[in-house]
Design a protein around this motif. Structure first.
Motif, PDB file in Angstrom:
ATOM      1  N   ALA A 239       0.835  -1.209   0.000  1.00 43.83           N
ATOM      2  CA  ALA A 239       0.000   0.000   0.000  1.00 43.83           C
ATOM      3  C   ALA A 239       0.865   1.253   0.000  1.00 43.83           C
ATOM      4  O   ALA A 239       0.548   2.241  -0.692  1.00 43.83           O
ATOM      5  CB  ALA A 239      -0.936  -0.007   1.201  1.00 43.83           C
ATOM      6  N   CYS A 240       1.958   1.239   0.754  1.00 43.21           N
ATOM      7  CA  CYS A 240       2.876   2.386   0.761  1.00 43.21           C
ATOM      8  C   CYS A 240       3.502   2.591  -0.613  1.00 43.21           C
ATOM      9  O   CYS A 240       3.632   3.730  -1.077  1.00 43.21           O
ATOM     10  CB  CYS A 240       3.974   2.194   1.804  1.00 43.21           C
ATOM     11  SG  CYS A 240       3.403   2.400   3.490  1.00 43.21           S
ATOM     12  N   ALA A 241       3.890   1.502  -1.265  1.00 41.11           N
ATOM     13  CA  ALA A 241       4.456   1.616  -2.610  1.00 41.11           C
ATOM     14  C   ALA A 241       3.437   2.190  -3.584  1.00 41.11           C
ATOM     15  O   ALA A 241       3.765   3.038  -4.422  1.00 41.11           O
ATOM     16  CB  ALA A 241       4.932   0.247  -3.097  1.00 41.11           C
ATOM     17  N   LEU A 242       2.193   1.763  -3.458  1.00 41.02           N
ATOM     18  CA  LEU A 242       1.127   2.286  -4.315  1.00 41.02           C
ATOM     19  C   LEU A 242       0.938   3.787  -4.090  1.00 41.02           C
ATOM     20  O   LEU A 242       0.850   4.565  -5.050  1.00 41.02           O
ATOM     21  CB  LEU A 242      -0.177   1.536  -4.045  1.00 41.02           C
ATOM     22  CG  LEU A 242      -1.393   1.990  -4.823  1.00 41.02           C
ATOM     23  CD1 LEU A 242      -1.239   1.633  -6.290  1.00 41.02           C
ATOM     24  CD2 LEU A 242      -2.644   1.356  -4.262  1.00 41.02           C
ATOM     25  N   LEU A 243       0.893   4.204  -2.841  1.00 46.26           N
ATOM     26  CA  LEU A 243       0.699   5.623  -2.537  1.00 46.26           C
ATOM     27  C   LEU A 243       1.899   6.476  -2.946  1.00 46.26           C
ATOM     28  O   LEU A 243       1.728   7.593  -3.440  1.00 46.26           O
ATOM     29  CB  LEU A 243       0.403   5.816  -1.052  1.00 46.26           C
ATOM     30  CG  LEU A 243      -0.972   5.329  -0.604  1.00 46.26           C
ATOM     31  CD1 LEU A 243      -1.086   5.414   0.911  1.00 46.26           C
ATOM     32  CD2 LEU A 243      -2.061   6.131  -1.267  1.00 46.26           C
ATOM     33  N   LEU A 244       3.108   5.967  -2.755  1.00 48.13           N
ATOM     34  CA  LEU A 244       4.293   6.720  -3.170  1.00 48.13           C
ATOM     35  C   LEU A 244       4.336   6.893  -4.686  1.00 48.13           C
ATOM     36  O   LEU A 244       4.676   7.961  -5.192  1.00 48.13           O
ATOM     37  CB  LEU A 244       5.570   6.022  -2.698  1.00 48.13           C
ATOM     38  CG  LEU A 244       5.895   6.152  -1.228  1.00 48.13           C
ATOM     39  CD1 LEU A 244       7.021   5.202  -0.850  1.00 48.13           C
ATOM     40  CD2 LEU A 244       6.267   7.580  -0.895  1.00 48.13           C
ATOM     41  N   GLY A 245       3.977   5.843  -5.403  1.00 52.02           N
ATOM     42  CA  GLY A 245       3.979   5.922  -6.864  1.00 52.02           C
ATOM     43  C   GLY A 245       2.879   6.803  -7.408  1.00 52.02           C
ATOM     44  O   GLY A 245       3.025   7.426  -8.456  1.00 52.02           O
ATOM     45  N   ALA A 246       1.760   6.877  -6.695  1.00 59.76           N
ATOM     46  CA  ALA A 246       0.608   7.630  -7.184  1.00 59.76           C
ATOM     47  C   ALA A 246       0.491   9.014  -6.554  1.00 59.76           C
ATOM     48  O   ALA A 246      -0.480   9.719  -6.813  1.00 59.76           O
ATOM     49  CB  ALA A 246      -0.662   6.835  -6.901  1.00 59.76           C
ATOM     50  N   ALA A 247       1.461   9.421  -5.752  1.00 62.44           N
ATOM     51  CA  ALA A 247       1.352  10.685  -5.017  1.00 62.44           C
ATOM     52  C   ALA A 247       1.146  11.881  -5.944  1.00 62.44           C
ATOM     53  O   ALA A 247       0.284  12.728  -5.686  1.00 62.44           O
ATOM     54  CB  ALA A 247       2.595  10.897  -4.153  1.00 62.44           C
ATOM     55  N   ASN A 248       1.923  11.983  -7.010  1.00 62.00           N
ATOM     56  CA  ASN A 248       1.766  13.114  -7.929  1.00 62.00           C
ATOM     57  C   ASN A 248       0.375  13.142  -8.541  1.00 62.00           C
ATOM     58  O   ASN A 248      -0.252  14.195  -8.630  1.00 62.00           O
ATOM     59  CB  ASN A 248       2.802  13.054  -9.048  1.00 62.00           C
ATOM     60  CG  ASN A 248       4.118  13.657  -8.645  1.00 62.00           C
ATOM     61  OD1 ASN A 248       4.192  14.408  -7.694  1.00 62.00           O
ATOM     62  ND2 ASN A 248       5.152  13.321  -9.379  1.00 62.00           N
ATOM     63  N   GLY A 249      -0.104  11.988  -8.981  1.00 62.58           N
ATOM     64  CA  GLY A 249      -1.428  11.922  -9.594  1.00 62.58           C
ATOM     65  C   GLY A 249      -2.547  12.250  -8.617  1.00 62.58           C
ATOM     66  O   GLY A 249      -3.511  12.927  -8.970  1.00 62.58           O
ATOM     67  N   ILE A 250      -2.408  11.780  -7.380  1.00 65.47           N
ATOM     68  CA  ILE A 250      -3.435  12.051  -6.363  1.00 65.47           C
ATOM     69  C   ILE A 250      -3.500  13.542  -6.066  1.00 65.47           C
ATOM     70  O   ILE A 250      -4.582  14.139  -6.034  1.00 65.47           O
ATOM     71  CB  ILE A 250      -3.143  11.241  -5.080  1.00 65.47           C
ATOM     72  CG1 ILE A 250      -3.348   9.752  -5.329  1.00 65.47           C
ATOM     73  CG2 ILE A 250      -4.016  11.717  -3.923  1.00 65.47           C
ATOM     74  CD1 ILE A 250      -2.841   8.865  -4.206  1.00 65.47           C
ATOM     75  N   VAL A 251      -2.347  14.165  -5.869  1.00 63.39           N
ATOM     76  CA  VAL A 251      -2.326  15.604  -5.574  1.00 63.39           C
ATOM     77  C   VAL A 251      -2.841  16.400  -6.765  1.00 63.39           C
ATOM     78  O   VAL A 251      -3.625  17.339  -6.605  1.00 63.39           O
ATOM     79  CB  VAL A 251      -0.903  16.048  -5.163  1.00 63.39           C
ATOM     80  CG1 VAL A 251      -0.807  17.557  -5.080  1.00 63.39           C
ATOM     81  CG2 VAL A 251      -0.519  15.415  -3.844  1.00 63.39           C
ATOM     82  N   ALA A 252      -2.431  16.028  -7.976  1.00 62.97           N
ATOM     83  CA  ALA A 252      -2.898  16.748  -9.170  1.00 62.97           C
ATOM     84  C   ALA A 252      -4.406  16.617  -9.330  1.00 62.97           C
ATOM     85  O   ALA A 252      -5.094  17.583  -9.671  1.00 62.97           O
ATOM     86  CB  ALA A 252      -2.180  16.226 -10.411  1.00 62.97           C
ATOM     87  N   PHE A 253      -4.939  15.429  -9.073  1.00 62.87           N
ATOM     88  CA  PHE A 253      -6.383  15.213  -9.209  1.00 62.87           C
ATOM     89  C   PHE A 253      -7.163  16.080  -8.238  1.00 62.87           C
ATOM     90  O   PHE A 253      -8.089  16.786  -8.617  1.00 62.87           O
ATOM     91  CB  PHE A 253      -6.716  13.739  -8.980  1.00 62.87           C
ATOM     92  CG  PHE A 253      -8.193  13.453  -8.949  1.00 62.87           C
ATOM     93  CD1 PHE A 253      -8.915  13.383 -10.130  1.00 62.87           C
ATOM     94  CD2 PHE A 253      -8.853  13.267  -7.751  1.00 62.87           C
ATOM     95  CE1 PHE A 253     -10.278  13.127 -10.107  1.00 62.87           C
ATOM     96  CE2 PHE A 253     -10.212  13.004  -7.716  1.00 62.87           C
ATOM     97  CZ  PHE A 253     -10.925  12.930  -8.914  1.00 62.87           C
ATOM     98  N   PHE A 254      -6.778  16.045  -6.961  1.00 61.33           N
ATOM     99  CA  PHE A 254      -7.547  16.781  -5.956  1.00 61.33           C
ATOM    100  C   PHE A 254      -7.313  18.292  -6.033  1.00 61.33           C
ATOM    101  O   PHE A 254      -8.188  19.071  -5.705  1.00 61.33           O
ATOM    102  CB  PHE A 254      -7.262  16.249  -4.559  1.00 61.33           C
ATOM    103  CG  PHE A 254      -7.948  14.945  -4.292  1.00 61.33           C
ATOM    104  CD1 PHE A 254      -9.328  14.886  -4.156  1.00 61.33           C
ATOM    105  CD2 PHE A 254      -7.232  13.767  -4.207  1.00 61.33           C
ATOM    106  CE1 PHE A 254      -9.976  13.686  -3.937  1.00 61.33           C
ATOM    107  CE2 PHE A 254      -7.884  12.567  -3.982  1.00 61.33           C
ATOM    108  CZ  PHE A 254      -9.247  12.525  -3.847  1.00 61.33           C
ATOM    109  N   SER A 255      -6.128  18.720  -6.466  1.00 53.90           N
ATOM    110  CA  SER A 255      -5.913  20.164  -6.590  1.00 53.90           C
ATOM    111  C   SER A 255      -6.662  20.716  -7.799  1.00 53.90           C
ATOM    112  O   SER A 255      -7.056  21.883  -7.799  1.00 53.90           O
ATOM    113  CB  SER A 255      -4.435  20.488  -6.690  1.00 53.90           C
ATOM    114  OG  SER A 255      -3.887  19.985  -7.894  1.00 53.90           O
ATOM    115  N   ALA A 256      -6.917  19.905  -8.807  1.00 53.80           N
ATOM    116  CA  ALA A 256      -7.671  20.356  -9.983  1.00 53.80           C
ATOM    117  C   ALA A 256      -9.162  20.420  -9.687  1.00 53.80           C
ATOM    118  O   ALA A 256      -9.896  21.121 -10.391  1.00 53.80           O
ATOM    119  CB  ALA A 256      -7.418  19.433 -11.163  1.00 53.80           C
ATOM    120  N   LEU A 257      -9.629  19.722  -8.656  1.00 52.01           N
ATOM    121  CA  LEU A 257     -11.056  19.753  -8.325  1.00 52.01           C
ATOM    122  C   LEU A 257     -11.517  21.157  -7.929  1.00 52.01           C
ATOM    123  O   LEU A 257     -12.640  21.554  -8.222  1.00 52.01           O
ATOM    124  CB  LEU A 257     -11.378  18.783  -7.187  1.00 52.01           C
ATOM    125  CG  LEU A 257     -11.405  17.313  -7.539  1.00 52.01           C
ATOM    126  CD1 LEU A 257     -11.722  16.493  -6.288  1.00 52.01           C
ATOM    127  CD2 LEU A 257     -12.403  17.015  -8.617  1.00 52.01           C
TER     128      LEU A 257
END
Length: 96
Positions: free
Chosen positions: A73-91
């Motif tokens: 789960a940590c590896a998944l979150l570390l790899g997806a961190a940029n995408g998660i932040v970009a998604f929620f900041s664009a909302l």
């Protein structure tokens, strides 16, 4: 058009403060170290899981499974961190 809250008109802008490139470099390095640590944690957890399974140690097996899931789960979150932040900041920038 009705807005639920007042928009103060503030948005992120590059170049406002010095040192942004250094901060990005530090964050990228920390991300790399975190990914390397997660790979080590995943390997150790998988070894504990296998050792507990083959030796009959049910507690070690359960802890190895938990560690493996947490590391994955940590590896998944570390790899997806940029995408998660970009998604929620664009909302916040979408206008209806």
């Amino acid at each position: 058009m009705q807005y639920l809250a007042y928009n103060p008109g503030v948005s992120p802008a590059e170049g406002g403060l010095p040192g942004l490139s250094v901060l990005r470099s530090v964050i990228n390095s920390l991300n790399l170290f975190a990914i390397v640590a997660v790979v080590g944690a995943l390997a150790v957890s998988a070894l504990i899981w296998a050792w507990g399974h083959h030796s009959g140690g049910h507690q070690a097996e359960a802890n190895g499974k938990k560690g493996t899931v947490v590391a994955a789960a940590c590896a998944l979150l570390l790899g997806a961190a940029n995408g998660i932040v970009a998604f929620f900041s664009a909302l916040g920038t979408q206008v209806q």
